[in-house]
Structures are given as structure tokens and as C-alpha cells.
Design an enzyme around this catalytic site. Structure first.
Site, PDB file in Angstrom:
ATOM      1  N   ASP A  81       0.854  -1.184   0.000  1.00 39.10           N
ATOM      2  CA  ASP A  81       0.000   0.000   0.000  1.00 39.10           C
ATOM      3  C   ASP A  81       0.894   1.240   0.000  1.00 39.10           C
ATOM      4  O   ASP A  81       1.849   1.331   0.771  1.00 39.10           O
ATOM      5  CB  ASP A  81      -0.854  -0.049   1.276  1.00 39.10           C
ATOM      6  CG  ASP A  81      -1.789   1.135   1.456  1.00 39.10           C
ATOM      7  OD1 ASP A  81      -1.811   2.038   0.597  1.00 39.10           O
ATOM      8  OD2 ASP A  81      -2.503   1.156   2.477  1.00 39.10           O
ATOM      9  N   HIS A 134      -4.713   4.137   6.147  1.00 43.74           N
ATOM     10  CA  HIS A 134      -3.538   3.742   5.378  1.00 43.74           C
ATOM     11  C   HIS A 134      -2.255   4.232   6.050  1.00 43.74           C
ATOM     12  O   HIS A 134      -2.222   5.295   6.670  1.00 43.74           O
ATOM     13  CB  HIS A 134      -3.615   4.305   3.961  1.00 43.74           C
ATOM     14  CG  HIS A 134      -4.800   3.807   3.186  1.00 43.74           C
ATOM     15  ND1 HIS A 134      -4.750   2.691   2.389  1.00 43.74           N
ATOM     16  CD2 HIS A 134      -6.072   4.276   3.109  1.00 43.74           C
ATOM     17  CE1 HIS A 134      -5.945   2.490   1.841  1.00 43.74           C
ATOM     18  NE2 HIS A 134      -6.761   3.440   2.264  1.00 43.74           N
TER      19      HIS A 134
END
Length: 569
Positions: free
Chosen positions: A211, A384
């Protein structure tokens, strides 16, 4: 810092003989160079594992488009080799493409119990006659997938039961982080399994697919629990009702709203079908614990004063048919915005949605609603990882190769730059593109030949076939430059004109006289056609639209949709 060992070059057979190993390929069908549409393939020989199957949202140029999903041609062509689709978590950008894949092929879906509960309803709505093969796993399970093996590993995010995926190949582990952060005080109390991730680093991670969404943000991301204090501040200051909008799948945020509302003496109603469904599922399964006598139905709100009410609503991305957007327009019959309301915008805009979000917020302000979208104390935190968390993941897994995913090109570039500063040489860092396989053998990693890939546009009708690019182009032209309709009466039996052509325009604002000039070139073009050519209606349509389109574009620079009609007499 020390780097991981080179990938293994061989393995032992049953009798201890040295066997050559197959080629490992990782192919992104979506989710690289973009936010959303996550769908990746790991292939070794005749075994394929698919990780996630998501959607993305359209930009403002995609008129009439509801969602965008990957082109699944490669998976359809290789369906006999697919051992399963493994889902990291239940957010739409990771699961929203499943109905469109399952409409074309039959494959087993592997996911957690919670993810299964959230996706089953949507799949059954889209595929009412389809027999679904959904198989449940728990983090730590090791699932055989042909010669491959998949192990989900718990990581923290903004939704329960979120997993990274470790795919074991003959060369080592291909490790997908999925969406993750290292939250040491998560709302549900379930920590990332950092120990297991570190053990995989010792075992041998061939490739880390990480990510990279928040790679531009330095430091560590704040914990989900930091939002509670921000919500308390807004609730305390609110003069009337408090509304909060977030994703319908942001379960942790909704849990926090219930807890803060109960503490502040407010009742909570829910607006939005998908949010109501998700909350019902989560409450039934114990993933949301609603304080006693806190949740009420929408029609029970009249029993309480505004100061006693809080409302959870969909619409955080400005979706046209969402409850919040309709409320902002005064068009939602079940609930209206009133003076003294406070809305908490607890979400991060998806790129491309900013315009719709700001229009919604401005309409709410005009109705007397105070909108809180920024606050010194967070009212939203990202799910995130920030820079230091991304570095921690690299150090835990110690991969031989690195390829950032779940990010736009600038995110991929910066991530690889950070990895290079950590000691990784350039030839072990890859910037992947959709459809281009990253190939790894026993000596090197390199890009292979492009496989079929792309995007499929799905309009508001929800059709499975997708909207062709030419239709999208026509919609764009009509919206920007209008439409010009040409009607040509033809006696197709005799091959002669049966009357004068007619040109009509709607939503077209070219200079004065342009349609008269278009008529002149149209008339001349039709007069030049032979009898046989006039009998060919396709030829008449082509020539009529071509000369008119060319003239308008040359003289005005406009590109209206030119629609030719032949009246056969």
C-alpha cells in the site's frame, strides 16, 4: 541495513533430487497507478491466485457512469487455472468488482466471516440466480491453492477482519500488504500480527506489494481512537442535531458515534440503505456493540428534541443518489436539513469526487447547517500507513523485490525513492502498470509482455456488459457541445432524394450561420452520390455526418454529436 537473502534457486523433490522451478508472475489488472479497482494475479505455471476484485469511482468526465471495474478478459481466458479469489477486506475498492467477475466465470471466493457477511447480500442482489462458492478463512490459516499456498495475516485498517495476503510460491513469499496501518490502539482491540509478518520476513519474502496511498505523509498515522476526542468536541458544541457522514463500511467510525452519542445523551438514527444493512449485520455478529437504548428508527426521531439526536448517513463522496446529497437539495422525503444542524464530514475524498463533495457541503451551509470537515482534534483518520509505518513493513518483511501498489504514479515514485534510501538497489524496485506481468525466476525479476487489461465502465442501469468508450465519448460531446440531427429523406428503391435534408440542433451554440453552411456542404455531398450509393443507407449516413462534422469542427472547434437519420420512402 542488511537486505534479505537472494530468492531460492531450486527446491528438493521427493527423492532429494534438484528440480527446476517455474516462473512466478504477478499481474495487476487494476490498483496500480491509481486509487481503487484493486485486483491482482499471482501465477506460477498452471496455478493462479487472485487477490481482491474491486471497483473505482468515475471521474467527472465519465458522464452517466456509476462505477469502473477491471477488464477481466485475462481471468476469463484462464479460468480453469484460477484456484480462488482471496479478499483482503470488505471495502468496495477491493470487493466491488466481484459481481461482474462472477457473472462471467465460476470461481471460489475466500474471505473472513465478517467480509462474507457484508459481500453476500450485495452479490445475491446482483446475481440472484447464481450459486455462490464463498469459503471462510481465519487469519493464520494456510490455504492450498494448487501448487501455491495462501496465508492471510491480520493487519489493522478502518474495518474489522482486514488481512494481508502471503502467497507462497516455489521462489518465496509474494506478500500483499493490502490496506494497512500499524494502529496500536484500534477501536476493536485487535492488533496487527506483527510477529507473524516478521516470521515471514525470516522465511523469505520474494516480493512485497505495499500500500502506498499515504506515502506523502511523514511520520506515523494517528490511531482510530484519536477520532473519539474530536467527535466529543463537536457533539458538545452542537446546538441541534448532529449528523455524521462516512463510508457505509467504516464500521469502527460508526461504533465511535454510538459510544460518544450514548455518553452525550443522544439517540442515533441511521439513514441510507447500505449503512443500515451493514449495521444490522455488524450488530448481529457482535462487531458493533450498540449501547442500550441508543439506536432508534428514523420515524422515532420526533419523540426527541434536536439536542438529543445524532444521525449516521451515507453520502460522504457526494454520490448523487445518496441520502446526504438528496438532503442537501431538499429532496429527501424521510429527513430534511434544518437550521442549527451540524454535519461531521468523517471521510477522505476519493480522487475525482472533490467537486461533488464541495457542492454538497456548500448546499448544506446554505440551508443553515454547520459542516465540520477539518478540526484541530481529528474527526477522521486515514486507514492507510504513513511513511514510518511503510518503512516498518519493509523492515519486517525484508523482501528481495519491492513494488508499491494502491497508489497513483507519484505515490509509486516516492515509495521507491524511500526504499532506495533504505538500501534497495534500483534493479530490485519495480513500478508496476496494469496488465504488465512482473516476472521472477531463480535469477532475476523483469517485466513480461502485456496481457489483456483495461477498464469496464458501468452506468447507472447496473448492466453487466459495460459502457463502450465511444458511448462515453458521445455523452461527453453532447454535454459539452450539444447535438446536431441530420434527417435525409431517400427513395431507396429508385436511388433518389425524396425531399430536402433537414438539420436541427439542440444544446449547440455555434456562431451565426454555421448551420446554414453545414446545410450547403450536406446538400452538395448528397447531390454527388450516385443512385446506387443513395440506395445504401449506411453510405448516406456516413457521408452526411462526416461532411457536417468536419465543417463544424474546422470552423468552430466544437465537437457536437452528429446524428444522421435516413427516412426511407
Amino acid at each position: 541495513m542488511g537486505l534479505a537473502n537472494a530468492p531460492f534457486s531450486c527446491h528438493l523433490g521427493e527423492a532429494g533430487t534438484l528440480l527446476p522451478m517455474g516462473l512466478v508472475q504477478v499481474i495487476a489488472l487494476g490498483g496500480v497507478g491509481e486509487i481503487g479497482k484493486n485486483c491482482s494475479v499471482v501465477r506460477e505455471d498452471d496455478d493462479i491466485v487472485v487477490v481482491d476484485c474491486g471497483l473505482s469511482f468515475p471521474n467527472e468526465e465519465m458522464l452517466g457512469i456509476d462505477i469502473v471495474v477491471p477488464d477481466f478478459t485475462y481471468l476469463v481466458q484462464n479460468q480453469s487455472k484460477i484456484r480462488g479469489v482471496f479478499i483482503t477486506h470488505a471495502h468496495e475498492d477491493h470487493v466491488g468488482g466481484l459481481p461482474y467477475l462472477l457473472n462471467q466465470i465460476d470461481v471460489p471466493i475466500y474471505c473472513t466471516e465478517f467480509t462474507q457477511a457484508l459481500i453476500r447480500t450485495k452479490l445475491e442482489e446482483k446475481l440472484p440466480h447464481k450459486k455462490l462458492d464463498i469459503r471462510i478463512f481465519k487469519p493464520g490459516d494456510r490455504i492450498a491453492a494448487g501448487a501455491l499456498e495462501v496465508e492471510p495475516v491480520r493487519v489493522t485498517h478502518s474495518i474489522p477482519e482486514n488481512c494481508s495476503m502471503a502467497v507462497r510460491t516455489s521462489h518465496g513469499i509474494v506478500f500483499f500488504t493490502g490496506d494497512f496501518k500499524f494502529d496500536f490502539t484500534p477501536v476493536d482491540g485487535k492488533l496487527a500480527n506483527i510477529t507473524r509478518i516478521g516470521e515471514m520476513g525470516l522465511e523469505g519474502v520474494l516480493l512485497l506489494l505495499s500500500d502506498s496511498t499515504n506515502v506523502e505523509r511523514p511520520g506515523w498515522g494517528p490511531s482510530e481512537r484519536a477520532v473519539t476526542a474530536g467527535l466529543k468536541n463537536v457533539f458538545a458544541e452542537a446546538e441541534g442535531r448532529v449528523l455524521l457522514t462516512t463510508f457505509a463500511s467504516n464500521i469502527h467510525r460508526m461504533q465511535q458515534v454510538y459510544e460518544v452519542a450514548a455518553e452525550m445523551g443522544r439517540k442515533v438514527a441511521v439513514v441510507g440503505r447500505r449503512m443500515e444493512q451493514n449495521l444490522d449485520i455488524c450488530e448481529r455478529m457482535g462487531y458493533v456493540k450498540v449501547p442500550k437504548n441508543t439506536r432508534i428508527r428514523l420515524d422515532e426521531m420526533r419523540m426527541y428534541t434536536d439536542k438529543q439526536l445524532a444521525i449516521l448517513t451515507t453520502g460522504s463522496q457526494g454520490e448523487p443518489m445518496s441520502a446526504l446529497v438528496q438532503m442537501s437539495k431538499g429532496e429527501y422525503g424521510r429527513l430534511q436539513i434544518k437550521q442549527g444542524d451540524t454535519l461531521i464530514y468523517s471521510a477522505r475524498p476519493i480522487p475525482g469526487n472533490e467537486g461533488a463533495i464541495w457542492r454538497t457541503i456548500n448546499r448544506l451551509f446554505n440551508q443553515g447547517c454547520r459542516v465540520v470537515y477539518e478540526s484541530p482534534t481529528p474527526i477522521h483518520v486515514s486507514g492507510h500507513a504513513y511513511q514510518e509505518e511503510l518503512k516498518m513493513m519493509i523492515n519486517l518483511t525484508r523482501p528481495y523485490y519491492i513494488a508499491p501498489v494502491h497508489g497513483e504514479p507519484r505515490h509509486q515514485f516516492l515509495y521507491n525513492k524511500i526504499a532506495a534510501h533504505m538500501g534497495y538497489p534500483e534493479h530490485r524496485l519495480f513500478t508496476m502498470k496494469d496488465g504488465v506481468p512482473l516476472c521472477m525466476d531463480d535469477t532475476s525479476g523483469y517485466f513480461g509482455e502485456q496481457v489483456p487489461c483495461g477498464r469496464v465502465l458501468v452506468d447507472n442501469s447496473g448492466g453487466m456488459a459495460g459502457v463502450p468508450d465511444e458511448v462515453l465519448r458521445d455523452r461527453f460531446n453532447v454535454a459539452n457541445d450539444g447535438i446536431v440531427v441530420i434527417t435525409v429523406p431517400v427513395d431507396t428503391t429508385a436511388g433518389v432524394m425524396a425531399g430536402d435534408p433537414v438539420i436541427q440542433a439542440r444544446a449547440f451554440s455555434g456562431p451565426e450561420g454555421i448551420l446554414d453552411a453545414a446545410y450547403d456542404v450536406l446538400f452538395d455531398a448528397l447531390a454527388a452520390l450516385s443512385k446506387d450509393e443513395l440506395k445504401d443507407t449506411a453510405r448516406v449516413k456516413h457521408d452526411a455526418s462526416d461532411v457536417v462534422r468536419r465543417l463544424i469542427q474546422k470552423r468552430t472547434g466544437l465537437r457536437p454529436l452528429v446524428l444522421p437519420i435516413v427516412l426511407e420512402v
